[in-house]
Write an enzyme that holds these catalytic residues in place. Structure first.
Site, PDB file in Angstrom:
ATOM      1  N   ARG A  35       0.926  -1.372   0.104  1.00  0.00           N
ATOM      2  CA  ARG A  35       0.336   0.058   0.156  1.00  0.00           C
ATOM      3  C   ARG A  35       0.996   1.120   0.201  1.00  0.00           C
ATOM      4  O   ARG A  35       2.030   1.710   0.812  1.00  0.00           O
ATOM      5  CB  ARG A  35      -1.026   0.233   0.790  1.00  0.00           C
ATOM      6  CG  ARG A  35      -2.062   0.911   1.343  1.00  0.00           C
ATOM      7  CD  ARG A  35      -2.878   0.965   2.295  1.00  0.00           C
ATOM      8  NE  ARG A  35      -3.416  -0.710   2.248  1.00  0.00           N
ATOM      9  CZ  ARG A  35      -4.388  -0.831   3.206  1.00  0.00           C
ATOM     10  NH1 ARG A  35      -4.966  -0.436   3.883  1.00  0.00           N
ATOM     11  NH2 ARG A  35      -5.082  -2.252   3.618  1.00  0.00           N
ATOM     12  N   SER A  82      -8.375  -0.110   0.242  1.00  0.00           N
ATOM     13  CA  SER A  82      -9.294  -0.185   1.689  1.00  0.00           C
ATOM     14  C   SER A  82      -9.821   1.735   1.566  1.00  0.00           C
ATOM     15  O   SER A  82     -10.336   1.283   1.277  1.00  0.00           O
ATOM     16  CB  SER A  82      -8.419  -1.296   3.006  1.00  0.00           C
ATOM     17  OG  SER A  82      -9.559  -0.967   3.184  1.00  0.00           O
ATOM     18  N   HIS A  83      -9.758   1.363   2.794  1.00  0.00           N
ATOM     19  CA  HIS A  83     -10.134   3.031   3.644  1.00  0.00           C
ATOM     20  C   HIS A  83      -9.635   3.674   3.411  1.00  0.00           C
ATOM     21  O   HIS A  83      -9.514   5.244   4.133  1.00  0.00           O
ATOM     22  CB  HIS A  83     -10.248   2.673   5.105  1.00  0.00           C
ATOM     23  CG  HIS A  83      -8.604   2.059   5.862  1.00  0.00           C
ATOM     24  ND1 HIS A  83      -8.259   1.158   5.877  1.00  0.00           N
ATOM     25  CD2 HIS A  83      -8.577   3.363   6.585  1.00  0.00           C
ATOM     26  CE1 HIS A  83      -7.502   0.946   6.616  1.00  0.00           C
ATOM     27  NE2 HIS A  83      -7.229   2.523   7.013  1.00  0.00           N
ATOM     28  N   LYS A 105      -4.004  -6.510  -2.305  1.00  0.00           N
ATOM     29  CA  LYS A 105      -4.252  -7.341  -1.214  1.00  0.00           C
ATOM     30  C   LYS A 105      -4.237  -8.766  -1.572  1.00  0.00           C
ATOM     31  O   LYS A 105      -4.655  -9.106  -3.080  1.00  0.00           O
ATOM     32  CB  LYS A 105      -5.304  -7.265  -0.952  1.00  0.00           C
ATOM     33  CG  LYS A 105      -5.491  -6.251   0.625  1.00  0.00           C
ATOM     34  CD  LYS A 105      -7.096  -6.059   1.003  1.00  0.00           C
ATOM     35  CE  LYS A 105      -6.912  -5.534   2.203  1.00  0.00           C
ATOM     36  NZ  LYS A 105      -8.291  -4.967   2.581  1.00  0.00           N
ATOM     37  N   ASP A 113     -15.999   0.466   4.130  1.00  0.00           N
ATOM     38  CA  ASP A 113     -15.134   0.319   3.485  1.00  0.00           C
ATOM     39  C   ASP A 113     -15.140   0.570   2.266  1.00  0.00           C
ATOM     40  O   ASP A 113     -15.661  -0.691   1.502  1.00  0.00           O
ATOM     41  CB  ASP A 113     -13.521   0.339   4.022  1.00  0.00           C
ATOM     42  CG  ASP A 113     -13.683  -1.208   4.468  1.00  0.00           C
ATOM     43  OD1 ASP A 113     -14.290  -2.187   3.823  1.00  0.00           O
ATOM     44  OD2 ASP A 113     -12.946  -1.814   4.582  1.00  0.00           O
ATOM     45  N   ASP A 119     -13.316  -1.029   0.269  1.00  0.00           N
ATOM     46  CA  ASP A 119     -13.361  -2.086  -0.425  1.00  0.00           C
ATOM     47  C   ASP A 119     -14.487  -3.082  -0.065  1.00  0.00           C
ATOM     48  O   ASP A 119     -14.000  -4.174  -0.405  1.00  0.00           O
ATOM     49  CB  ASP A 119     -11.860  -3.256  -0.389  1.00  0.00           C
ATOM     50  CG  ASP A 119     -11.089  -2.932   0.560  1.00  0.00           C
ATOM     51  OD1 ASP A 119     -12.620  -2.607   1.962  1.00  0.00           O
ATOM     52  OD2 ASP A 119     -10.367  -3.997   0.986  1.00  0.00           O
ATOM     53  N   ASP A 149     -14.602  -5.059   2.281  1.00  0.00           N
ATOM     54  CA  ASP A 149     -14.666  -6.027   3.393  1.00  0.00           C
ATOM     55  C   ASP A 149     -15.267  -6.278   4.954  1.00  0.00           C
ATOM     56  O   ASP A 149     -15.432  -7.189   5.141  1.00  0.00           O
ATOM     57  CB  ASP A 149     -12.953  -6.767   2.886  1.00  0.00           C
ATOM     58  CG  ASP A 149     -11.945  -5.662   3.744  1.00  0.00           C
ATOM     59  OD1 ASP A 149     -12.751  -5.031   4.375  1.00  0.00           O
ATOM     60  OD2 ASP A 149     -10.474  -6.230   4.073  1.00  0.00           O
ATOM     61  N   ARG A 150     -15.252  -4.791   5.688  1.00  0.00           N
ATOM     62  CA  ARG A 150     -15.472  -4.473   5.844  1.00  0.00           C
ATOM     63  C   ARG A 150     -17.159  -3.498   6.249  1.00  0.00           C
ATOM     64  O   ARG A 150     -16.846  -2.773   5.691  1.00  0.00           O
ATOM     65  CB  ARG A 150     -14.532  -3.244   7.006  1.00  0.00           C
ATOM     66  CG  ARG A 150     -13.232  -4.621   7.871  1.00  0.00           C
ATOM     67  CD  ARG A 150     -12.834  -3.175   8.282  1.00  0.00           C
ATOM     68  NE  ARG A 150     -12.223  -2.334   7.553  1.00  0.00           N
ATOM     69  CZ  ARG A 150     -11.684  -1.282   8.128  1.00  0.00           C
ATOM     70  NH1 ARG A 150     -11.723  -0.963   9.138  1.00  0.00           N
ATOM     71  NH2 ARG A 150     -11.394   0.135   8.024  1.00  0.00           N
ATOM     72  N   HIS A 155     -13.516  -6.511  10.611  1.00  0.00           N
ATOM     73  CA  HIS A 155     -13.142  -8.159  10.110  1.00  0.00           C
ATOM     74  C   HIS A 155     -14.112  -8.947  11.048  1.00  0.00           C
ATOM     75  O   HIS A 155     -14.090  -8.824  12.047  1.00  0.00           O
ATOM     76  CB  HIS A 155     -12.036  -7.915   9.835  1.00  0.00           C
ATOM     77  CG  HIS A 155     -11.469  -6.804   8.713  1.00  0.00           C
ATOM     78  ND1 HIS A 155     -11.108  -6.804   8.221  1.00  0.00           N
ATOM     79  CD2 HIS A 155     -10.244  -5.867   9.845  1.00  0.00           C
ATOM     80  CE1 HIS A 155     -10.292  -5.774   7.225  1.00  0.00           C
ATOM     81  NE2 HIS A 155     -10.391  -4.951   8.013  1.00  0.00           N
TER      82      HIS A 155
END
Length: 447
Positions: free
Chosen positions: A15, A102-103, A112, A241, A243, A245-246, A328
């Protein structure tokens, strides 16, 4: 520009800022290294996806070029949420990579990665090796890999829905704020045709994030959702978020529900149908979580913070579910990977079965006050942790992840960040006043 590999390779992913830390040349080199790493284990195909950030298409294409140049096939799954890439990797048993930050705000991007079966990759289980090969430069194969595309959205939707009893769902009014992130693709697809009413905030895929950052962990980024829940009299709010995933929950009064309490809700539901199951929680989750697991007849297992550790312990223990305070949520039947949408559907099923409102579900679980995660700059984190440990030497302590001290009516964990030169403090006590007093006490020692 030369890619700054030292800056962008983190503990669990890659990242950095686009242009000065990562560019297409760096993505191509990392793709080639990733292909070589998995080819050595017998994998001849790599999945590649991306989120909605403006640079994602170029970076993912360059990564794919690097993979193909090293004789490994590339399956481009296109725009996808991170948990959709995990589904692809798990269902096809292939290694994969998704370009996402992500965020993080606009201007960032990253990768990822996972092994076949959505197996986690961390610095110790592959990322260091991939980095070393990327730095060393390409080693192209005589023949290029074959490139193809694949649409996995419908299969992903069916998979997510399989975690709940669709017939048990009731017409709850749900507000979802996907913050111009990948939830704009997957949330309406999963909700389509379900007996739920969806009100969707900021559904457009736009990696410049014109409305607010896609970081729902920050309270200010939940305000639009809270206002909408109140204005519509909605049953629940969901904040995803970037992507997707959360997920974070907001109850019908617009009060945020912590990741710990969401973990407890899901754990309690799972244990109703699978009594005696093992459930994972990381060590900064509220004490409520292991209490609820024990009350449901389950076995609670405490882990370090971080997805690679949780997935490893889930595999070792056979745990059916795992939760982190950071939002998560991991499921054994989701290849032990995390998914915000699976967690959201399971909470909506619990609400449908127990029509007390989300605030009613939470009321019996909201037993303690918490500081939230507080960050402190630390030049010598190890020395600071030793100093704090010495100050509480009479209390039970452990070093599973940083320092955890149990002082009876209150406890705290102090650990180093995996990604930044920071110490992170999480503290829980019986009341908010006690939290404030104890935070000040520990902060004095840190300073």
């Amino acid at each position: 520009m030369a890619t700054d590999y030292d800056a962008i390779f983190k503990a669990y992913d890659v990242r950095g800022t686009v242009g000065d830390q990562i560019d297409a040349d760096g993505a191509r080199a990392i793709g080639g290294a990733f292909a070589r790493f998995w080819a050595a284990s017998g994998s001849d195909t790599v999945l590649v996806g991306r989120d909605m950030r403006p640079e994602g298409e170029e970076l993912a294409a360059a990564f794919g070029d690097g993979v193909a140049d090293h004789g490994v096939n590339v399956v481009d799954v296109g725009l996808c949420a991170t948990d959709m890439l995990y589904f692809a990797s798990g269902s096809l048993d292939l290694p994969g990579a998704v370009f996402t930050a992500s965020h993080n705000p606009a201007g960032y991007n990253g990768i990822k990665m996972c092994g076949p079966g959505a197996a986690p990759i961390s610095a110790d289980t592959g990322l260091k090796a991939v980095k070393a090969m990327a730095v060393a430069g390409p080693d192209p194969a005589a023949a290029k890999g074959v490139r193809s595309t694949r649409d996995l959205l419908s299969g992903y939707v069916a998979h997510v829905r399989s975690f709940v009893d669709i017939d048990a769902l009731t017409p709850l009014l749900v507000v979802a704020d996907t913050a111009n992130g990948m939830g704009g693709l997957v949330v309406p697809a999963v909700f389509d045709g379900l007996p739920l009413v969806l009100d969707h905030l900021f559904p457009e895929l736009d990696g410049t994030f014109p409305n607010h950052p896609a970081d729902p962990l920050q309270p200010e980024n939940q305000r639009d959702l809270q206002e909408r829940v109140v204005a519509l009299g909605a049953d629940v709010g969901l904040a995803f978020d970037g992507d997707a995933d959360r997920v974070f929950l907001v109850d019908e009064t617009a009060r945020p529900v912590s990741g710990s309490l969401t973990t407890a809700i899901i754990a309690r539901s799972i244990l109703e149908s699978d009594p005696g199951a093992t459930v994972i929680h990381n060590l900064i989750c509220s004490r409520t979580v292991p209490e609820v697991i024990a009350e449901g007849g389950g076995t609670a297992v405490r882990t370090r913070v971080g997805h690679s550790y949780i997935k490893q312990v889930m595999a070792e223990s056979g745990a059916v579910f795992g939760g982190e305070h950071s939002g998560h949520y991991y499921f054994r039947d989701n290849f032990r990977a995390d998914s915000g949408l699976i967690a959201a559907l399971m909470v909506l099923e619990a609400l449908s079965r127990h029509p007390t409102g989300l605030s009613g579900l939470v009321s019996s679980l909201d037993r303690y006050a918490a500081s939230g995660e507080l960050n402190f700059a630390a030049g010598n984190a190890g020395a600071v942790i030793q100093k704090v440990a010495a100050a509480y030497s009479d209390a039970p302590q452990d070093r599973l992840d940083g320092l955890t001290v149990d002082l009876g009516d209150w406890w705290f964990n102090l650990r180093s960040s995996n990604t930044e030169p920071l110490l992170r403090l999480n503290l829980e006590a019986r009341s908010a006043d006690e939290v404030d007093r104890r935070v000040a006490e520990v902060q004095t020692l840190i300073a």
